[in-house]
Design an enzyme around this catalytic site. Structure first.
Site, PDB file in Angstrom:
ATOM      1  N   CYS A  50      52.700  94.452  61.427  1.00 42.44           N
ATOM      2  CA  CYS A  50      53.376  94.626  62.608  1.00 42.44           C
ATOM      3  C   CYS A  50      52.460  93.565  63.541  1.00 42.44           C
ATOM      4  CB  CYS A  50      52.327  95.537  63.873  1.00 42.44           C
ATOM      5  SG  CYS A  50      53.330  95.838  65.320  1.00 42.44           S
TER       6      CYS A  50
ATOM      7  N   HIS B  81      53.110 100.986  60.472  1.00 44.25           N
ATOM      8  CA  HIS B  81      51.984 101.102  60.022  1.00 44.25           C
ATOM      9  C   HIS B  81      50.960 101.736  59.359  1.00 44.25           C
ATOM     10  CE1 HIS B  81      50.216  98.224  63.787  1.00 44.25           C
ATOM     11  NE2 HIS B  81      52.073  98.491  64.852  1.00 44.25           N
TER      12      HIS B  81
ATOM     13  N   GLU C  17      48.063 102.029  58.165  1.00 45.96           N
ATOM     14  CA  GLU C  17      46.496 101.938  58.079  1.00 45.96           C
ATOM     15  C   GLU C  17      46.578 103.420  59.205  1.00 45.96           C
ATOM     16  OE1 GLU C  17      48.487  99.680  59.852  1.00 45.96           O
ATOM     17  OE2 GLU C  17      47.708  99.082  61.397  1.00 45.96           O
TER      18      GLU C  17
END
Lengths: 736, 225
Positions: free
Chosen positions: B87, B195, B197
């Site tokens: 990002c 994302h 994560e």
């Protein structure tokens, strides 16, 4: 004529309030002191009209560590953890400058939370607008959403829920209520009570400018024709600075040298300093020459009441100020010692070596007069409450009527809004926006916390007492639907001008409704905010007591969502329909009426229902749970179906008119889906709790099918439902 | 244990998400790296997390590229070290010049937070070995400036060198050719807008992010042998 010219009147104080100040000081105040009083004694800061009413609310409970009075309320959630929570309005600024108004509303409430020593972990927003599809409303709507989005996303606090309603009364008085909650180690909680004679007072964060001068007074008046002249009263936010401030303050608390802390919100330095001194029974000497300024030649008056954002006031252990300053510097923030704590409970303010103000801290922070007013119900109330259902023609096409409710902006999906909010950052959001309540886990812990905000202000308009009760029970019910026990409320009471006896009556009845519902369900009110004078020439807003509620789920693995899960599951309705159509979404959509007697919650039954659902979830007996609210049973069933991408067939046995059976908004009801083998146990559990339970049908196919007394009334493909539900808000914005 | 360094810039807000993903789900060493750090030798992987470094002022990543730790990434990249920008991290890597192209404001001019379907374009060590070409995975996005742009010449090169790892299945934000994740020519620097994560834990409903992190771990483990 002379009175209109008097400085205290220009600043929003009455003659008698001015006399009180003279009595308290033993002399006339100078202009700086008068400015300080004008903001501190404003409705916004002093709750002059609401304090006596707020005392009615229960604020004690087994989990309550801090009730109203600090920056935010605090609940013990076990394992040495505290949940810190508060809701706050930013209505007036948002009406004038929607983007900054909404953004700084978020910034302000977030500071309240980390001022308590907690890391902010969730935001929710409760928003009210006029009907969409006017240029002005669309502008307010888009800009307010954008303001929240840009601020909340930047600081990395997920916006996990909220609510948005549209009604005429909010056309020029939109409401922006922001709720923030944080988690803290109980041992790390901070206080706003200043202490330690000689301890330095540090101003931390942004520079002080002329933005937001007199915002608190502005928020304590009606919005007139020329409200935009109040633009200088609106603050400008810098979320990047706020993010640094969060990290820097949390790091500074770790040193153990921070004695007291308060954010600078309404009324700026004046409020944070005098409240900290007053609550700590000490005084303060402050030197305005030490305040980092962003504008030239600011007067003491301006510096003291500026509402420049992203500033905090810290009292630090004497001799440790350099350690705290070093941490601030690491985060690129300024911190200046601007004064120290004294022992005589006086606020003494200096500039250029001269004392410019000398005021007792108690008088300033807690000395404002309180007003108990007489309230009277509106004259047309009885007439408003008349709703002759038999006189209303039944819809010819029930599918169309159903879809028009499903796509009504108050009911339709709010994904257009919440997709602009980062709701997955922090990787703790277990139940995302769009469900009954948001569920947020705490990494490394077994328990989780749930949040919701609720208020149907049309109910409150038609019956403030029952409407406020409904708001509380619906909030609690939403939490129970995910499995969480409601443990605390933060309320944002939005009303018109309290000097109007009708508005005062609405306030009083709403507070009484909240009180009775909270007492029955055993939920304390731990913090809150009052926003008055939400009115324009067209009159006051509907009474809008927004209820933010937090719940505790003991075991995060045992949560429930509202969507149907598997084909063949049995659909069960808990609770009883009482055919309550007053203020319903259907009556508005189908007949254009805001009338009738709103649903009346049976508080004893409500408590049992919620307990029953939580027990069912805990025992792993049900696959989904969804409460019946706006749009009634038909919308509730459709939402379960759309969420799970599964159709259903339901049969309703009733003696009521078909539309009443479909769209009545009676409280204390919910829809469950259950595996066939578990049905017996579920029905057994319901009867243990004395809750009526009816098997309505089963999860099957790809359509929403509702039969009444054996006759098919609604049959709409799921895809068609989704299109209306998902697009409704957008259609409304575009006038479709 | 492999050591992941997560660079913390003023305004980073996915630093802790990366930390927990590495520590709790990949079960490797995670360490925060303050942006003023000059020595990045001790890390096997360096991550630039999402967020709004320097408030996105000027444009996303434009200021962060001057941070000492970020400047040092150029040297680390030359050594072949794995670098992952997610990002805002992707935005910073393009500003830094470690990855080509730029990330512009989303086509609808709004922040977009939702799960998107991604098509796996290229399977390669070290980032996508656990996937297969054409596979669809779902990952969350949360950005306002994720509209990938590159000149025709650069796009041709990206395609020719097979540097495009993931494409959006549908047009989400206006990205040219639906580009969601790319690697450097040498293959050791990854930039992606989605994302991973945020998608490592089944409790949050999606573990597709582990495909990426798992591939990284496989690569490091193999290389270590």
């Amino acid at each position: 004529m002379e009175n209109q010219q008097s400085p205290w009147k220009i600043l929003g104080l009455t003659d008698s309030e001015y006399q009180e100040i003279i009595k308290g000081l033993g002399r006339e105040p100078n202009i700086t002191e008068l400015g300080m009083f004008s903001v501190m004694w404003s409705e916004h800061c002093a709750y002059k009209n609401s304090k006596p009413l707020l005392k009615l609310l229960p604020s004690k409970g087994p989990n309550v560590m801090q009730g109203p009075g600090e920056n935010a309320g605090v609940l013990d959630i076990g394992d040495g953890l505290a949940l810190v929570m508060k809701i706050e309005s930013h209505n007036h600024p948002s009406a004038v400058e929607p983007y900054q108004g909404a953004a700084t509303g978020v910034g302000g409430i977030v500071r309240d939370i980390f001022a308590m020593g907690a890391r902010p972990v969730v935001l929710l927003d409760s928003l009210r607008f006029g009907p969409l599809n006017t240029d002005r409303t669309n502008y307010l709507f888009e800009q307010i959403v954008a303001g929240i989005s840009d601020y909340g996303n930047c600081i990395g606090v997920p916006t996990v829920g909220g609510e948005t309603y549209f009604a005429n009364c909010y056309q020029r008085s939109p409401l922006v209520n922001a709720l923030c909650a944080g988690i803290a180690d109980i041992s790390k909680l901070q206080t706003g009570k200043a202490s330690g004679i000689g301890n330095p007072v540090l101003i931390v964060g942004a520079t002080t400018g002329r933005d937001g001068i007199g915002g608190a007074s502005f928020a304590s008046q009606e919005l007139g024709e020329n409200a935009e002249e109040k633009l200088p009263s609106v603050q400008v936010g810098d979320p990047f600075l706020e993010k640094l401030l969060i990290e820097a303050c949390l790091e500074a608390y770790e040193t153990g040298y921070v004695v007291a802390v308060q954010d600078m919100g309404a009324a700026g330095i004046t409020s944070s300093a005098s409240e900290m001194a007053s609550h700590g029974n000490v005084g303060m000497e402050l030197d305005l020459d030490k305040v980092p300024l962003r504008a030239e030649a600011m007067t003491p008056f301006e510096i003291l009441i500026s509402e420049s954002q992203e500033r905090m006031l810290l009292v630090v252990e004497k001799g440790k100020e350099d350690i705290v300053k070093q941490i601030m510097k690491k985060w690129g923030l300024r911190a200046e010692v601007m004064g120290h704590i004294t022992d005589d409970q006086m606020m003494r303010i200096y500039q250029h070596g001269h004392m410019v103000a000398e005021v007792p801290a108690h008088l300033l922070a807690d000395g404002a007069p309180q007003y108990v007013r007489e309230g009277v119900p509106p004259k047309n109330l009885e007439q408003l409450r008349v709703l002759e259902i038999p006189s209303l023609a039944l819809p010819e096409d029930f599918n169309a009527a159903f879809l028009s409710v499903l796509s009504a902006p108050n009911v339709a999906s709010k994904s257009w809004i919440y997709q602009q909010f980062d709701h997955t950052v922090r990787t703790d959001t277990v139940i995302k926006p769009g469900m009954d309540a948001a569920l947020v886990r705490i990494k490394g812990k077994k328990q989780a916390v749930a949040f919701t905000t609720d208020c149907n202000s049309i109910y409150c308009f038609l019956d403030p007492y029952e409407g406020a009760k409904d708001a509380v029970v619906e909030a609690a019910r939403n939490l129970s639907m995910v499995g969480a026990v409601p443990i605390g409320i933060t309320d944002c009471l939005n009303f018109g001008n309290p000097e109007d006896p009708v508005v005062y009556w609405q306030m009083k009845r709403c507070v009484e409704g909240i009180r009775d519902a909270c007492e029955a369900l055993n939920i304390p009110v731990i913090s809150g905010n009052v926003s008055l004078y939400n009115e324009t020439e067209n009159g006051p807003i509907y009474p809008t007591p927004v209820i933010g509620c937090a719940g505790l789920l003991e075991d995060v693995s045992l949560f429930c969502t509202n969507s149907f899960k598997d084909e063949g599951d049995i659909i069960v309705l808990l609770g009883e329909d009482k055919g309550e159509m007053g203020g319903s979404e259907y009556i508005q959509q189908q007949y254009g009426l805001v009338k009738g007697v709103p649903p009346k919650a049976d508080l004893a039954m409500e408590g049992e229902l919620q307990d029953c659902v939580r027990t069912l979830i805990k025992s792993n007996l049900i696959k989904s749970a969804h409460d019946v609210s706006d749009g009634g049973l038909a919308v509730c069933l459709a939402e379960c179906a759309m969420g799970g991408q599964k159709g259903f067939v339901a049969d309703i046995e009733t003696e009521e008119r078909s539309d009443v059976a479909l769209f009545s908004e009676s409280q204390s009801r919910c829809i469950l889906s259950v595996e066939a083998e578990a049905l017996h146990d579920v029905l057994g559990m319901a009867s243990t709790f004395n809750i009526p339970a009816h098997v309505l049908g089963s999860v099957e196919g790809k359509s929403v099918v509702i039969n009444i007394n054996g006759r098919e009334i609604i049959n709409v493909p799921l895809e068609e439902c989704m299109r209306h539900y998902d697009q409704g808000l957008l259609w409304s914005m575009n006038g479709i | 244990m492999k050591k992941f360094g997560i660079i913390v810039l003023p305004g980073s807000n996915c630093d802790s998400d990366c930390f927990y993903a590495v520590r709790d789900y990949l079960e490797q060493d995670a360490e925060y790296v303050w942006h003023e750090e000059n020595n990045l030798d001790r890390y096997d992987v360096l991550m630039i997390p999402g967020g709004f470094s320097y408030g996105d002022y000027l444009r996303p990543g434009a200021l962060a590229r001057f941070s000492p730790a970020v400047q040092n990434l150029v040297k680390e990249a030359e050594k072949g070290k794995l670098i992952i920008g997610i990002c805002n991290g992707f935005q910073i890597l393009t500003e830094l010049g470690l990855l080509p192209g730029a990330l512009m404001r989303n086509k609808n001019l709004k922040f977009i937070c939702k799960h998107v379907t991604l098509k796996v374009e290229k399977v390669c060590a070290p980032f996508t070995s656990r996937l297969r070409v054409g596979q669809r995975i779902s990952l969350p996005i949360a950005h306002k400036d994720g509209n990938y742009y590159a000149s025709d010449a650069v796009l041709e090169e990206l395609n020719r060198n097979e540097q495009i790892l993931l494409r959006y299945d549908e047009d989400v934000n206006g990205s040219v050719q639906g580009i969601a994740a790319i690697i450097s020519k040498e293959g050791n620097v990854l930039g992606m807008m989605p994302h991973p994560e945020r998608a490592c834990d089944s409790m949050l409903g999606n573990t597709d992010g582990m495909y990426i992190f798992g591939s990284v771990l496989d690569y490091l483990t193999k290389r270590g042998q």
